[in-house]
Design a protein around this motif. Structure first.
Motif, PDB file in Angstrom:
ATOM      1  N   GLY A  16       0.829  -1.214   0.000  1.00  0.00           N
ATOM      2  CA  GLY A  16       0.000   0.000   0.000  1.00  0.00           C
ATOM      3  C   GLY A  16       0.856   1.254   0.000  1.00  0.00           C
ATOM      4  O   GLY A  16       0.598   2.200  -0.747  1.00  0.00           O
ATOM      5  N   THR A  17       1.903   1.256   0.821  1.00  0.00           N
ATOM      6  CA  THR A  17       2.776   2.433   0.946  1.00  0.00           C
ATOM      7  C   THR A  17       3.453   2.749  -0.386  1.00  0.00           C
ATOM      8  O   THR A  17       3.435   3.889  -0.862  1.00  0.00           O
ATOM      9  N   GLN A  18       4.047   1.741  -1.004  1.00  0.00           N
ATOM     10  CA  GLN A  18       4.747   1.963  -2.273  1.00  0.00           C
ATOM     11  C   GLN A  18       3.747   2.186  -3.408  1.00  0.00           C
ATOM     12  O   GLN A  18       4.004   2.986  -4.321  1.00  0.00           O
ATOM     13  N   GLY A  58      -8.571 -13.056   9.560  1.00  0.00           N
ATOM     14  CA  GLY A  58      -7.290 -13.030   8.840  1.00  0.00           C
ATOM     15  C   GLY A  58      -7.232 -14.097   7.757  1.00  0.00           C
ATOM     16  O   GLY A  58      -6.158 -14.422   7.260  1.00  0.00           O
ATOM     17  N   ALA A  59      -8.396 -14.639   7.391  1.00  0.00           N
ATOM     18  CA  ALA A  59      -8.446 -15.667   6.331  1.00  0.00           C
ATOM     19  C   ALA A  59      -8.705 -14.999   4.978  1.00  0.00           C
ATOM     20  O   ALA A  59      -9.080 -13.819   4.927  1.00  0.00           O
ATOM     21  N   LEU A  60      -8.541 -15.764   3.901  1.00  0.00           N
ATOM     22  CA  LEU A  60      -8.840 -15.203   2.581  1.00  0.00           C
ATOM     23  C   LEU A  60     -10.336 -15.278   2.298  1.00  0.00           C
ATOM     24  O   LEU A  60     -10.999 -16.263   2.649  1.00  0.00           O
ATOM     25  N   PRO A  87      -3.512 -10.841  -7.601  1.00  0.00           N
ATOM     26  CA  PRO A  87      -4.075 -12.089  -7.091  1.00  0.00           C
ATOM     27  C   PRO A  87      -3.375 -12.526  -5.796  1.00  0.00           C
ATOM     28  O   PRO A  87      -2.283 -12.076  -5.488  1.00  0.00           O
ATOM     29  N   ARG A  88      -4.054 -13.419  -5.086  1.00  0.00           N
ATOM     30  CA  ARG A  88      -3.529 -13.906  -3.819  1.00  0.00           C
ATOM     31  C   ARG A  88      -3.520 -15.429  -3.762  1.00  0.00           C
ATOM     32  O   ARG A  88      -3.125 -16.003  -2.756  1.00  0.00           O
ATOM     33  N   THR A  89      -4.008 -16.044  -4.818  1.00  0.00           N
ATOM     34  CA  THR A  89      -3.971 -17.507  -4.940  1.00  0.00           C
ATOM     35  C   THR A  89      -3.667 -17.805  -6.409  1.00  0.00           C
ATOM     36  O   THR A  89      -3.875 -16.937  -7.281  1.00  0.00           O
ATOM     37  N   GLN A 121       1.419  -1.391  14.671  1.00  0.00           N
ATOM     38  CA  GLN A 121       1.562   0.064  14.882  1.00  0.00           C
ATOM     39  C   GLN A 121       1.055   0.873  13.688  1.00  0.00           C
ATOM     40  O   GLN A 121       1.300   2.061  13.589  1.00  0.00           O
ATOM     41  N   ARG A 122       0.377   0.200  12.758  1.00  0.00           N
ATOM     42  CA  ARG A 122      -0.163   0.917  11.593  1.00  0.00           C
ATOM     43  C   ARG A 122      -1.442   1.655  11.980  1.00  0.00           C
ATOM     44  O   ARG A 122      -2.252   1.184  12.782  1.00  0.00           O
ATOM     45  N   ARG A 123      -1.632   2.802  11.382  1.00  0.00           N
ATOM     46  CA  ARG A 123      -2.913   3.495  11.460  1.00  0.00           C
ATOM     47  C   ARG A 123      -3.331   3.808  10.026  1.00  0.00           C
ATOM     48  O   ARG A 123      -2.488   4.119   9.189  1.00  0.00           O
ATOM     49  N   ASN A 165      -1.895 -15.004  12.063  1.00  0.00           N
ATOM     50  CA  ASN A 165      -2.686 -15.893  11.201  1.00  0.00           C
ATOM     51  C   ASN A 165      -2.591 -15.465   9.739  1.00  0.00           C
ATOM     52  O   ASN A 165      -2.452 -16.303   8.838  1.00  0.00           O
ATOM     53  N   ARG A 166      -2.627 -14.158   9.497  1.00  0.00           N
ATOM     54  CA  ARG A 166      -2.510 -13.660   8.114  1.00  0.00           C
ATOM     55  C   ARG A 166      -1.173 -14.076   7.507  1.00  0.00           C
ATOM     56  O   ARG A 166      -1.096 -14.389   6.317  1.00  0.00           O
ATOM     57  N   LEU A 167      -0.123 -14.093   8.331  1.00  0.00           N
ATOM     58  CA  LEU A 167       1.195 -14.508   7.814  1.00  0.00           C
ATOM     59  C   LEU A 167       1.189 -15.987   7.424  1.00  0.00           C
ATOM     60  O   LEU A 167       1.757 -16.373   6.397  1.00  0.00           O
TER      61      LEU A 167
HETATM   62  P1  AP5 Z   1       1.443  -1.151   4.182  1.00  0.00           P
HETATM   63  O1  AP5 Z   1       2.000  -0.389   3.036  1.00  0.00           O
HETATM   64  O2  AP5 Z   1       0.087  -0.794   4.667  1.00  0.00           O
HETATM   65  O3  AP5 Z   1       1.579  -2.723   3.911  1.00  0.00           O
HETATM   66  P2  AP5 Z   1       0.746  -3.681   2.955  1.00  0.00           P
HETATM   67  O4  AP5 Z   1       1.722  -4.599   2.318  1.00  0.00           O
HETATM   68  O5  AP5 Z   1      -0.137  -2.885   2.040  1.00  0.00           O
HETATM   69  O6  AP5 Z   1      -0.073  -4.459   4.053  1.00  0.00           O
HETATM   70  P3  AP5 Z   1      -1.617  -4.874   4.169  1.00  0.00           P
HETATM   71  O7  AP5 Z   1      -1.809  -5.323   5.585  1.00  0.00           O
HETATM   72  O8  AP5 Z   1      -2.531  -3.798   3.713  1.00  0.00           O
HETATM   73  O9  AP5 Z   1      -1.652  -6.073   3.235  1.00  0.00           O
HETATM   74  P4  AP5 Z   1      -2.551  -7.276   3.309  1.00  0.00           P
HETATM   75  O10 AP5 Z   1      -2.149  -7.893   2.032  1.00  0.00           O
HETATM   76  O11 AP5 Z   1      -2.503  -8.158   4.471  1.00  0.00           O
HETATM   77  O12 AP5 Z   1      -4.002  -6.639   3.499  1.00  0.00           O
HETATM   78  P5  AP5 Z   1      -5.167  -6.330   2.490  1.00  0.00           P
HETATM   79  O13 AP5 Z   1      -5.758  -5.044   2.879  1.00  0.00           O
HETATM   80  O14 AP5 Z   1      -4.747  -6.563   1.073  1.00  0.00           O
HETATM   81  O15 AP5 Z   1       2.501  -1.003   5.386  1.00  0.00           O
HETATM   82  C1  AP5 Z   1       2.245  -1.571   6.662  1.00  0.00           C
HETATM   83  C2  AP5 Z   1       2.771  -0.628   7.759  1.00  0.00           C
HETATM   84  O16 AP5 Z   1       4.198  -0.565   7.660  1.00  0.00           O
HETATM   85  C3  AP5 Z   1       2.271   0.826   7.642  1.00  0.00           C
HETATM   86  O17 AP5 Z   1       2.098   1.337   8.931  1.00  0.00           O
HETATM   87  C4  AP5 Z   1       3.432   1.559   6.925  1.00  0.00           C
HETATM   88  O18 AP5 Z   1       3.486   2.927   7.271  1.00  0.00           O
HETATM   89  C5  AP5 Z   1       4.631   0.796   7.458  1.00  0.00           C
HETATM   90  N1  AP5 Z   1       5.745   0.717   6.495  1.00  0.00           N
HETATM   91  C6  AP5 Z   1       5.657   0.530   5.144  1.00  0.00           C
HETATM   92  N2  AP5 Z   1       6.899   0.483   4.616  1.00  0.00           N
HETATM   93  C7  AP5 Z   1       7.780   0.613   5.659  1.00  0.00           C
HETATM   94  C8  AP5 Z   1       9.209   0.642   5.763  1.00  0.00           C
HETATM   95  N3  AP5 Z   1       9.986   0.509   4.682  1.00  0.00           N
HETATM   96  N4  AP5 Z   1       9.763   0.780   6.985  1.00  0.00           N
HETATM   97  C9  AP5 Z   1       8.974   0.909   8.089  1.00  0.00           C
HETATM   98  N5  AP5 Z   1       7.618   0.905   8.067  1.00  0.00           N
HETATM   99  C10 AP5 Z   1       7.029   0.771   6.860  1.00  0.00           C
HETATM  100  O19 AP5 Z   1      -6.195  -7.545   2.824  1.00  0.00           O
HETATM  101  C11 AP5 Z   1      -6.925  -7.580   4.033  1.00  0.00           C
HETATM  102  C12 AP5 Z   1      -7.858  -8.800   4.021  1.00  0.00           C
HETATM  103  O20 AP5 Z   1      -8.786  -8.698   2.916  1.00  0.00           O
HETATM  104  C13 AP5 Z   1      -7.175 -10.148   3.822  1.00  0.00           C
HETATM  105  O21 AP5 Z   1      -6.680 -10.680   5.037  1.00  0.00           O
HETATM  106  C14 AP5 Z   1      -8.328 -10.989   3.230  1.00  0.00           C
HETATM  107  O22 AP5 Z   1      -9.231 -11.382   4.235  1.00  0.00           O
HETATM  108  C15 AP5 Z   1      -9.035  -9.991   2.323  1.00  0.00           C
HETATM  109  N6  AP5 Z   1      -8.501  -9.985   0.955  1.00  0.00           N
HETATM  110  C16 AP5 Z   1      -7.900  -8.946   0.308  1.00  0.00           C
HETATM  111  N7  AP5 Z   1      -7.552  -9.304  -0.933  1.00  0.00           N
HETATM  112  C17 AP5 Z   1      -7.950 -10.584  -1.106  1.00  0.00           C
HETATM  113  C18 AP5 Z   1      -7.834 -11.506  -2.185  1.00  0.00           C
HETATM  114  N8  AP5 Z   1      -7.251 -11.175  -3.353  1.00  0.00           N
HETATM  115  N9  AP5 Z   1      -8.335 -12.767  -2.002  1.00  0.00           N
HETATM  116  C19 AP5 Z   1      -8.944 -13.125  -0.846  1.00  0.00           C
HETATM  117  N10 AP5 Z   1      -9.058 -12.288   0.211  1.00  0.00           N
HETATM  118  C20 AP5 Z   1      -8.569 -11.026   0.092  1.00  0.00           C
END
Ligand code: AP5
Length: 208
Positions: A16-18, A58-60, A87-89, A121-123, A165-167
């Protein structure tokens, strides 16, 4: 310049950040399945009702729901696109391949303990989806989004037990995509630890 980019990596790796920086600097459209699902949950839509229990655990979310959602969104895109969280799978990757060719799969590599510390620690901004961190990326005014002024919140799935669990889910279901895109010759892995702007310099090289 690459036009269809998949952002890969574990939860908290910085997709998300990048992705936000790429959108701000180069005008890519970012499609984040996580942001779309959270919006659907907030709005109480049918999709949101179905997705909520999976997300809280934390499941898909099931493949069919995600594939249908993304098919529609991708069909409306014209120009550069970033796919964040999709994609995630392998099943989702195959469905995407039927619809469009991926130029680049950008994979962010970060150690587990750093991911846990980042996520707890994310907001996040519920309005414009900007992401912050209590230590490494503070907003100018505590608790307030720099971009749109909305009150920041902590995601329900950013509690430590759910993060772990997400990991696990990532390792089992999403890690195989590293091999999948490597075999297609489109994978670039970037070390995702360290300064956010320095990582972005690597990202900019990869998209050329
Ligand atoms: P951030 O940039 O927010 O990380 P991210 O990789 O985007 O992490 P997400 O938690 O959003 O990814 P995710 O894949 O688990 O969640 P998603 O929303 O897709 O950075 C994280 C933190 O680190 C921030 O505070 C940032 O400031 C900090 N940071 C960044 N870079 C840094 C650096 N270099 N140094 C220090 N700090 C840094 O999915 C959520 C849920 O939705 C899933 O669990 C699932 O249930 C569902 N879902 C979403 N997509 C699907 C799919 N395709 N299939 C099935 N289920 C899905």
């Amino acid at each position: 310049m690459k036009t269809t980019i998949v952002l890969l990596g574990p939860p908290g790796a910085g997709k998300g950040t990048q992705g936000e920086k790429l959108t701000d600097e180069f005008g890519y459209v970012r499609l984040s399945t996580g942001d779309m699902l959270r919006e659907a949950v907030r709005n109480g839509t049918e999709l949101g009702k179905k997705a909520k229990e999976y997300m809280d655990a934390g499941a898909l979310v099931p493949n069919d729901l995600i594939i249908n959602l993304m098919k529609e969104k991708i069909a409306g895109i014209n120009g550069g696109v970033l796919l964040d969280g999709f994609p995630r799978t392998v099943e989702q990757a195959d469905a995407l391949a039927e619809q469009m060719e991926v130029d680049l799969a950008l994979n962010f590599d970060v150690a587990d303990e750093e991911l846990v510390s980042r996520l707890t620690q994310r907001r996040s901004c519920p309005n414009c989806n900007a992401v912050y961190h209590l230590v490494t990326k503070k907003p100018a005014k505590e608790g307030v989004c720099d971009k749109c002024g909305a009150a920041l919140y902590q995601r329900d799935d950013d509690k430590e037990a759910t993060v772990r669990n997400r990991l696990e889910v990532y390792r089992k279901n999403t890690m195989p995509l590293i091999d999948y895109y490597s075999k297609k010759g489109t994978l670039v892995t970037i070390e995702g630890s360290g300064d956010i702007d320095a990582i972005f310099e690597q990202v900019k090289k990869a998209i050329q």
